[in-house]
Write a protein that holds these residues in place. Sequence first.
Motif, PDB file in Angstrom:
ATOM      1  N   ARG A  21      38.146 -51.884  19.596  1.00 52.52           N
ATOM      2  CA  ARG A  21      36.849 -52.118  20.184  1.00 52.52           C
ATOM      3  C   ARG A  21      35.638 -51.377  19.325  1.00 52.52           C
ATOM      4  N   PHE A  22      36.178 -50.022  19.124  1.00 53.81           N
ATOM      5  CA  PHE A  22      35.275 -49.340  18.367  1.00 53.81           C
ATOM      6  C   PHE A  22      34.817 -50.049  16.983  1.00 53.81           C
ATOM      7  N   VAL A  23      35.617 -50.566  16.362  1.00 52.70           N
ATOM      8  CA  VAL A  23      35.132 -51.017  15.072  1.00 52.70           C
ATOM      9  C   VAL A  23      34.558 -52.359  15.008  1.00 52.70           C
ATOM     10  N   THR A  24      34.832 -53.052  16.240  1.00 52.52           N
ATOM     11  CA  THR A  24      34.236 -54.464  16.476  1.00 52.52           C
ATOM     12  C   THR A  24      32.836 -54.338  17.214  1.00 52.52           C
ATOM     13  N   THR A  25      32.581 -53.102  17.699  1.00 52.38           N
ATOM     14  CA  THR A  25      31.434 -53.217  18.620  1.00 52.38           C
ATOM     15  C   THR A  25      30.505 -52.195  17.956  1.00 52.38           C
ATOM     16  N   THR A  26      30.818 -51.299  16.922  1.00 52.98           N
ATOM     17  CA  THR A  26      29.701 -50.523  16.222  1.00 52.98           C
ATOM     18  C   THR A  26      29.104 -51.304  15.442  1.00 52.98           C
ATOM     19  N   ASP A  27      27.793 -51.451  15.350  1.00 47.51           N
ATOM     20  CA  ASP A  27      26.915 -52.191  14.426  1.00 47.51           C
ATOM     21  C   ASP A  27      26.710 -51.424  13.062  1.00 47.51           C
ATOM     22  N   ASP A  28      27.004 -50.078  13.095  1.00 42.38           N
ATOM     23  CA  ASP A  28      27.040 -49.351  11.819  1.00 42.38           C
ATOM     24  C   ASP A  28      28.567 -49.385  11.172  1.00 42.38           C
TER      25      ASP A  28
END
Length: 209
Positions: A21-28
């Motif tokens: 979730r973190f990797v796929t939702t982080t824009d940067d």
Amino acid sequence: MNKKSAVPVFFCIPDITGFTRFVTTTDDADFANRVISTVLNKVAEANILAMDIAEIEGDAIFFFKIGRLPAIKKVAQQCQLIYEVFLDAISGFEQTDPDLYHKYLSANQLGMKVIVHHGQVTPTKIGKRTKLMGEDVILAHKLLKNSVVDPCYILLTQKYLVKLKDKKVVKTWFNWDRLKHGKDEYEHFGIVEYAYISLPDCKPLSKSK
């Protein structure tokens, strides 16, 4: 697996929860990569059990130690140290990247789980590397997917717990009052039982040897 060539092995597998979730939702993407690499590097360095690394797979480090089972006190200290360096690594971004930290990390988007397992493996040479083969290697991978909902916890498999000579030490080092029991079913393995405890619920341990 060839039983004659099999050797006892201890697995300790730290795994970052909330990783996908973190990797796929982080824009940067650069920030996400720095967070994950920083956490994994810090955890890899916090290896007080002198374990080997079989592999680093995305968000998990497959630590293992062949031979004699490490003392449970040291295992408990190792798990808590992993949690401490994880928290330190995450909080460090509040200083270096405050805006991104508050946007992507301050709400505890990431957690840490540690899988502790004992079994049998057959070390096999493949090229210049030694590969661990056997049912328990497969099971160790499968255990990363379980029904525990806590974001930060230690999971102790029944196969690990039955190897402990003194069951009272589990109460001493893993806070039996807070230890819960669970089980999951895995294809080809059937029902796998385990105990687990939230990392914040673990008793504080001295780092002395």
